[in-house]
Structures are given as structure tokens and as C-alpha cells.
Design a protein around this motif. Sequence first.
Motif, PDB file in Angstrom:
ATOM      1  N   THR A 158      70.431 -19.215  79.802  1.00 51.60           N
ATOM      2  CA  THR A 158      69.675 -18.588  80.886  1.00 51.60           C
ATOM      3  C   THR A 158      70.588 -18.219  82.044  1.00 51.60           C
ATOM      4  O   THR A 158      70.485 -17.120  82.609  1.00 51.60           O
ATOM      5  CB  THR A 158      68.593 -19.547  81.411  1.00 51.60           C
ATOM      6  OG1 THR A 158      67.915 -20.122  80.312  1.00 51.60           O
ATOM      7  CG2 THR A 158      67.622 -18.837  82.299  1.00 51.60           C
ATOM      8  N   LEU A 192      70.948 -15.215  71.370  1.00 51.98           N
ATOM      9  CA  LEU A 192      70.327 -16.267  72.175  1.00 51.98           C
ATOM     10  C   LEU A 192      70.231 -17.527  71.312  1.00 51.98           C
ATOM     11  O   LEU A 192      69.207 -17.777  70.695  1.00 51.98           O
ATOM     12  CB  LEU A 192      68.935 -15.800  72.601  1.00 51.98           C
ATOM     13  CG  LEU A 192      68.374 -16.410  73.878  1.00 51.98           C
ATOM     14  CD1 LEU A 192      67.526 -15.380  74.569  1.00 51.98           C
ATOM     15  CD2 LEU A 192      67.542 -17.617  73.588  1.00 51.98           C
ATOM     16  N   ASN A 233      69.742 -18.509  66.005  1.00 49.22           N
ATOM     17  CA  ASN A 233      70.175 -17.498  66.951  1.00 49.22           C
ATOM     18  C   ASN A 233      69.484 -16.191  66.602  1.00 49.22           C
ATOM     19  O   ASN A 233      69.939 -15.456  65.745  1.00 49.22           O
ATOM     20  CB  ASN A 233      71.704 -17.338  66.875  1.00 49.22           C
ATOM     21  CG  ASN A 233      72.226 -16.377  67.911  1.00 49.22           C
ATOM     22  OD1 ASN A 233      71.481 -15.705  68.593  1.00 49.22           O
ATOM     23  ND2 ASN A 233      73.537 -16.320  68.014  1.00 49.22           N
ATOM     24  N   LYS A 234      68.338 -15.926  67.247  1.00 50.79           N
ATOM     25  CA  LYS A 234      67.597 -14.679  67.064  1.00 50.79           C
ATOM     26  C   LYS A 234      67.343 -14.391  65.595  1.00 50.79           C
ATOM     27  O   LYS A 234      67.747 -13.374  65.067  1.00 50.79           O
ATOM     28  CB  LYS A 234      68.361 -13.496  67.682  1.00 50.79           C
ATOM     29  CG  LYS A 234      68.168 -13.414  69.160  1.00 50.79           C
ATOM     30  CD  LYS A 234      68.305 -11.969  69.624  1.00 50.79           C
ATOM     31  CE  LYS A 234      68.339 -11.953  71.113  1.00 50.79           C
ATOM     32  NZ  LYS A 234      67.497 -11.300  71.888  1.00 50.79           N
ATOM     33  N   CYS A 264      62.532 -21.614  68.359  1.00 50.04           N
ATOM     34  CA  CYS A 264      63.448 -20.581  68.851  1.00 50.04           C
ATOM     35  C   CYS A 264      62.659 -19.427  69.457  1.00 50.04           C
ATOM     36  O   CYS A 264      62.966 -18.951  70.541  1.00 50.04           O
ATOM     37  CB  CYS A 264      64.310 -20.104  67.676  1.00 50.04           C
ATOM     38  SG  CYS A 264      65.459 -18.812  68.092  1.00 50.04           S
ATOM     39  N   LYS A 265      61.562 -19.013  68.753  1.00 49.65           N
ATOM     40  CA  LYS A 265      60.775 -17.889  69.275  1.00 49.65           C
ATOM     41  C   LYS A 265      60.162 -18.263  70.615  1.00 49.65           C
ATOM     42  O   LYS A 265      60.159 -17.481  71.572  1.00 49.65           O
ATOM     43  CB  LYS A 265      59.662 -17.537  68.285  1.00 49.65           C
ATOM     44  CG  LYS A 265      60.130 -16.934  67.015  1.00 49.65           C
ATOM     45  CD  LYS A 265      59.022 -16.112  66.334  1.00 49.65           C
ATOM     46  CE  LYS A 265      59.383 -15.836  64.900  1.00 49.65           C
ATOM     47  NZ  LYS A 265      58.924 -16.832  63.959  1.00 49.65           N
ATOM     48  N   GLU A 268      62.736 -18.324  73.443  1.00 49.89           N
ATOM     49  CA  GLU A 268      63.125 -16.952  73.814  1.00 49.89           C
ATOM     50  C   GLU A 268      62.119 -16.355  74.768  1.00 49.89           C
ATOM     51  O   GLU A 268      62.461 -15.756  75.781  1.00 49.89           O
ATOM     52  CB  GLU A 268      63.163 -16.092  72.550  1.00 49.89           C
ATOM     53  CG  GLU A 268      64.532 -15.814  72.022  1.00 49.89           C
ATOM     54  CD  GLU A 268      64.476 -14.854  70.845  1.00 49.89           C
ATOM     55  OE1 GLU A 268      64.736 -15.301  69.729  1.00 49.89           O
ATOM     56  OE2 GLU A 268      64.143 -13.687  71.100  1.00 49.89           O
ATOM     57  N   GLN A 269      60.818 -16.552  74.412  1.00 51.01           N
ATOM     58  CA  GLN A 269      59.763 -15.994  75.271  1.00 51.01           C
ATOM     59  C   GLN A 269      59.848 -16.571  76.674  1.00 51.01           C
ATOM     60  O   GLN A 269      59.750 -15.850  77.674  1.00 51.01           O
ATOM     61  CB  GLN A 269      58.408 -16.370  74.678  1.00 51.01           C
ATOM     62  CG  GLN A 269      57.651 -15.227  74.122  1.00 51.01           C
ATOM     63  CD  GLN A 269      56.277 -15.699  73.662  1.00 51.01           C
ATOM     64  OE1 GLN A 269      56.027 -16.858  73.410  1.00 51.01           O
ATOM     65  NE2 GLN A 269      55.385 -14.759  73.588  1.00 51.01           N
ATOM     66  N   GLU A 272      62.824 -15.096  78.591  1.00 54.04           N
ATOM     67  CA  GLU A 272      62.620 -13.697  78.977  1.00 54.04           C
ATOM     68  C   GLU A 272      61.642 -13.608  80.148  1.00 54.04           C
ATOM     69  O   GLU A 272      61.865 -12.894  81.122  1.00 54.04           O
ATOM     70  CB  GLU A 272      62.034 -12.892  77.800  1.00 54.04           C
ATOM     71  CG  GLU A 272      62.859 -12.867  76.547  1.00 54.04           C
ATOM     72  CD  GLU A 272      64.133 -12.054  76.688  1.00 54.04           C
ATOM     73  OE1 GLU A 272      64.099 -11.025  77.377  1.00 54.04           O
ATOM     74  OE2 GLU A 272      65.156 -12.485  76.143  1.00 54.04           O
TER      75      GLU A 272
END
Lengths: 281, 309, 310
Positions: A158, A192, A233-234, A264-265, A268-269, A272
Motif C-alpha cells: 500500500t 500486488l 500475486n494477482k 487475495c481478492k 486487493e479490493q 484499491e
Amino acid sequence: MTEVYKHIHPSKYFNDYINQDVRPDGRDFDQQRDVIININGITSADASAIVKCGNTTVVCGIKLELARPKAEEPDIGFLISNVELLPLCSSKFRPGPPSDYAQVISNIVSDIVINSKCVDLKDLCVVTDKLAWVIYCDLVCLDYDGSIVDACIIALITSLKTLSLPTVTYDNETEEVKVDTGVKIPLQVHGLPVATSFGIYHKLPRNIILADPSAYEEEMCGGIGANLIVCWNKGLFCGIQKFGGCNLSTEDEKRTISLAKQRCKLVEQVIETCIKNGEVK
Amino acid sequence: MPLDYKRFNGPEDSVSYKRFTADYLKSYDELHSELIDETGHRKDGRAMDEARPMYVRGNFVSQAKGSSYIEMRGTKVVCSVFDPREIVHQNEFSTVGLLFCEVKFAPFACKRQRQSHVPDSEEKALSVALRKAVGPTVCCQLFANFQIDIFVYIIESDGSCLAAAITAAGLALANAAVPMFDVVTASSVAIIGDKIFIDPTEDEEHLAMISPDTNTNHGVITMARLNGLMQIADFRQIGSLDIECILKVTDILEQECQKVFPKIQKTLVGYVKNGIMEQKRLSEEGKAREAKLKDKMLEWRSSIVNNSV
Amino acid sequence: MAGILLSHTEKVYITHGVKNEYRSDGRSNIDYRPMELETDVVSHASGSARLRLANTDILVGVKTEIDVPKPDKPGLGKIEFFVDCSANATPEFEGRGGEQLANSISNIMLRAYQSAQAFNLKQLCIFEGKQCWKLYIDILILECGGNLCDAVSLAVKAALFNTRIPFVKAALMDGGNVDLQLSDDPFDSKWLDVGSAPLLVTLCRIGEKCVVDPTAEEESCSLVSLIVGVTGNPKYYNDYEDEEELPAFEAKCSVISMHGPGSVSPQNLRDAINQGIIAAVCLDEALGKTLFRERRDTEQFKRHSYGFLK
């Protein structure tokens, strides 16, 4: 009353909870703690992030410096990350130089970040063989309650995403360097990486997987450092680490890998959203 | 920076990029004029005698016996206190308890340069100063031959670090239920010429340490006070000040320390109240559960009696 | 410094005496015990001094070296203090026992000399931004009989008064490097300007009053002591022909610090600081006159050197 039992007979205390299919803090075996992120809280750092995973609190601060690149690699800059497990975060850590465990965590975090190539070190070079950026990422743990690697990686990524480099002009003849902090270019972060920790509790007939263990659960599962760490990672599987501890069956391994992918998902959210809200301000 | 083999090190010749910015070397007068504007207010909008608003919180670190977090805009300080443990490296019995204080800066805490991980002389001096300030308040005779660890970590430093550290340590000790004589609060003041800056920021402190060419007063004074007993636990001054200025500032500092005291009191009383209510709730729940079990027990007994009959 | 065992009655006796400005050896509350001072005892150092104050013996040596100035302070020199508590002084200093005390003394000396009004570092500059003098002040505690800070500050000021800085005849820029030319004559040097260097005064609080220069018995009656560093008056350290050309002197505090597990009331603090300044001003005058007399004797070859014989 129950606190006394926790200290006198820790294994029985823990077993009683596990046998009822619940953990001492009320979560299910697969349930992970909430993640809270705060960015740009520290104005003296060039970029910062504070992450709380349940009680575990990690602060990441980034400081930029300029240096001469290494002779054998003249066109790449430096990205140096260190994890500091303070004596104030838990009574397990003593003041003084970093303990073995702290060095191991530092190495794991550094490996994950460098191997995921989320920052292209060639972007950090200003003038080949003369001047390059050095990004010092210092991760500080303020409260140690398990899953330290998860929190560190989230904080690091981040803050890298919110970092921007000032423009540098270099005069070749006078070897003079001028830095303009008014014009800043955001750093390009590709990928990420997200790490998820699991504790494996030894119980007959089958070992139990606990996602996102707290400090007490980590101790019960074989001491600190015996966690299983899975890294995505993504959408690409990027790492799995396990140092000692109990055995892991293949179905359990597959389950942990898919749990880590879902987390992971989610992470990420969260990242973001946090960065977008920060920019709006 | 000496090479630290247990951590990752950057290149040895790395320097902060701030050294190359246009406004790195400013003259004394330039820096002075930046601090106060035409209306007599400081750079962050405060009046000369206004302290920064303080956010105080206890129970910040879940793993420590007692902890606190103090934030005064740019200065953020965490303190945690642990249970008494045996004194390390000591063979003889000590009739009083010991306090072990450690103050550390985060590497990214100061905006001028990056701090190294190895404690330097400034951090050691702050640790000693903290121990001297907090020492008079703790009832050391009640934990003979034990040592209590107080760790203070400065996440971000923007002036008045020692004052914030002392106040945080006092609150954390009270939060940890360490027996104490009184609550200690601290505040600091920067003096430049005839202007007195209460609760200075880092720029103001930095300028107050530099002497102008003329023989005017300049300096920084930090005072720690025991508020119930109205005694001064620690007083430290650096710079060059004449006696009237020091005496005037002593009065101002006493008032400032007194102003911080109600916030600490309120925080502590709040936690005690919450603790009592929580205990009450748990004991009531416990009683309700016991009553249910008792009913079930009676039911089971009566069913056995019925079956046997 | 070794444990003094005093009975309760003896402590009361001392406390009552101090209240009435009487001490057991007949001094008043702000009188010092007699001291012996000699400068230039170490021939290898640029300046040195040795001070004996009752049972305390301090030796200070000053060395000068050429160094690069700090990037954010290009026109100033540097000064560094190092205190060595050897095990000779008292058995408590064996091994690393004296390290804490040494650190605290060097720290307080550094803070005292921090302000330019106490010691002006501009006089140590050779070439702005490139070269400056760095003073290494090494303080050796040969015997510890209490009241260390006062003795150390007196000895340091005397040693600095005795320090010679070699004269730089020329400084040339040679493509980024500075080429210095020092004169060959060892006596072609300049003295440092130390008139305003601070002197530390330790005041021990006994009962409601404070005493200066406590004996070991008096120190064991006190729980808290205050250290005040007061800048000196340059009048006593220089040859000023015309007294009126000097600006009016005002003694200023350059450092204040507290020691000990006790606390003070605000009124005590005020009285103590006032007392400290009075004591320091008298001490400064006495030191200045002594040092000046010694320098004049040396110039006229009348000085008898004792070294370590006494």
C-alpha cells in the motif's frame, strides 16, 4: 476465572474450544480477521501506511535517499525493506539487535517483495552509474497478535502504491544535483502480492487448519515461526513456505491455497478502495 | 552509518534527497521570519501560548500489561509497560525495584534525515531523561528485586518528543496498575529572543537551539510535574537563557502541565469505569448460566426419581 | 562514593545546620572547598589541565584535528567530549560500571557547550564548507570524591584556555581539494576564545535549602540535586585595556538538569537556580584570575611546574 485456566493448562483450554469447532476468540476455523488500512498518516515519511489485522498493527514508512549505484549494476536502484519487531509489541521480544525470528520475518518479507518484481528497479535509476534512488521501507510492528507477514506485505504494498518520486536534475559538468519536490512522479507498481498465514494444530485423527492465527493460537500450533505462509500475486500463485510444525495433508494444502486466493481478492479490493478514497481528498 | 549485520543495509553513501533541494540551507533570519506571520500567529495557525490539541488513549497494545498512545498533531508516541520481571545481569539482591526505560525513534520519524536502527546518543539521552522523570512517581519499594520495562516508540516526531514520551509513560504505567505516588505530565517550551513558543514544533525547536549573532535568549525547556503533589519531577534546559526568563517560563510550564492533567485523569477513570461495568456484566451472565444449569440438574434429578419409582 | 553510613541523628544535625547556613566544616551554603589547578601538564595534547577538588581528581586533555564540517552547518567547527571513568577512581567503576555515569557527564557537557553564546564554534572554521577544526576533549576521572560535574567543567574550561590552535597561513582550493599551509613554528598559534565557556554548579537539596559542593556525608542526606550551567564572563579571561568597551555582561544559564530519585517544589527550584548563578559567577571570577596569572607567569618564565608530584 477462565483466564486462570488459560495460564495453568493451556493445551486443555485450547482443546476444549477446538472440540466445539470454534476458536477462543469466537471465529470459525476458516474465518479471517478484518483488515483496516490507513494511508499517508505520517507526514515525515515520503509514504506511509498503517495496517491492522485484528489486533496486529504494522506501520510502514518509506524514506527516499539518493546514492551512487553499484559498479556491477549501474542502471538499477535499491529497494531495502526491514521488519522491526519492537520490544513494545509483545513480551516475547527483548530490546537490542534483532532476534533470529525478526531476521527470518525480515527475510521472508524482503524475498516476497523482490521476487514478485512489483517495483522495477530500473525505474529507480536517475543517471546511469552516477545517481539512483534508494527506497528504504521500514516496517514496524506495534502490536504482535499473529499473522505478522500478512500485515507487513499489505502495509508495504500500500505504501509503495502511494509513493511518488520527486524530479531530479543532474548537471554532468559540475556534478551538481538538484531536486524539485514540487513535481512528483508516482512510482509504477506492477502486481500486488498478498500473503496469508495458516496455523496447523496437531489433533488426532486429523490436523486442523486455522486461518489467520492469533499470537496465542500460533504458540499452540508449534511456536512462532511454524506457520504456513501462502502467497498469491494477482491470480498467479507465487509462493508457499513452511518451517517446521505439524504435518500437512495434500487436501489441506489445496484448501489453504484456495483460501489464500480468495483472501487475495478481498485484500486487493480493500487496498484499491483505500487509495481511491485517499486521492479523492 | 555503521554496518549492521543483522539487517538489510542500503549503500553506505546514501544521503537524503532533501540536501539537494533549493531550500536546504536557509539563513537564520529567513527561518525566523517563517515561524511567525504578521498577525502574531505561528506557522500552523496557533497563538504563541496555545498548545496543540492532544489525543490520548490507553489500552493501545493488546499484548502489553498497560499501554498508551499520545498524538499531538505531528508528534505520535506509543508507550507500553510490561509486568515486573527479574533484573537482568544482577547478582545481588536489590531492596528497591528498577525501572528500565527505552526510547526509540522510528527510522521515518524525523523529516530531516532517516534514523538508523542502532540507538544513537540522542536516543540514549532521552531514555535516561525519561527514567529520571518517571522515577519519582513509581513506588519502587513495592517490587523489590524486580524490574519494570517501559518502552516508548516515537512514530512521528514534530517537536516536544520528550514531553509527549513522559506523559505517555505516566499514562501507560497507570494503565498497567503499577503502584504510583502520582500521575506525571510534562510539557515543553521554546524561547527565541523574547518570544515564548508553548509546545513547539520541530522547526521552532530547531531554530531555538541555534544562537543568533547577538546575545539574545534562545533555548528549549522541558518540565515534568507531579500534579497531585505539586512537585517538579524533572527540569531540563538547553540553550542560553537569563534568570528572569527561566523563572517566568517555570510558571508557564507549571500551568501547561496542569492543563494536560485532566485529560489523563478522564482517560484513566473511563477505563476503570468500563472495567467495572464489564466485570458486572460477566458476573451477571455467569450467574444466569449457573441458574439454568441448576434448573436442569433439578429436572434431571426429578426425572430419575420418577423413573425409579 | 563508597557507602557512607550515617545515623538518623547525624542526618538531622546536617539538615538543621544547612537550614541555618552552617555546614559541618564551617562553610556557608555556597562556598567551595579549596581547589588546586594546573594547566599544560600533558605535553602531547594541544591543551590540558588537572584539577583537584578535595578528594576529586580530574585530568583533561584537548586534541585538535582537521575535519570536514557538517553539511547543514558549513561555517562551524566541531567539539566532542569523551569521559573515561577508570577503575582507579572507585571500585564501582570496574568493568562497565562507570559507563552510565560517563555517558551522563559527557551528555551534560555537550548540552552546556551547545549554544554559540557559551562556546562559539565559528572560531574553529578554516575554510567554509570544506575544512574546520575538531576539538576532542578527553576527560579522565582519576579519583572520584563526589561533585564530579563541577570539577569536570572547571578542568575543561582551564584546558580550553590552555589550548593552542595552529595558525593556518594559507588555504588554497586545488580542484575540489583544499590545500592547507600551517606554519612550522609550534608557538605560532592562537589561543581559543573561552571567556564565555560555561561552568557547571551542582546544588544538592538538603531539607528546604540547597548546598554547593557537598561532602560525601552531605550527599547521602540528599535525595535530589540540580545541575546549573552558567556562561562565563569574558572580562576575566582576556586582556581588555579599556573596561568600558565591553558590553554589559549578564550571566546566562546554558544547561539545567536534575539528578536523583526525588522531586523538588517550584520554590526550591527557583531558589536553587538563583543560588547556582551566584556561586558560578564567583567561581568564574576566581578561575579567570588564576588562569590569567598562570599564563602571565609562563610568559615571563616565572612558573614552577608541579605536574603530578603534588
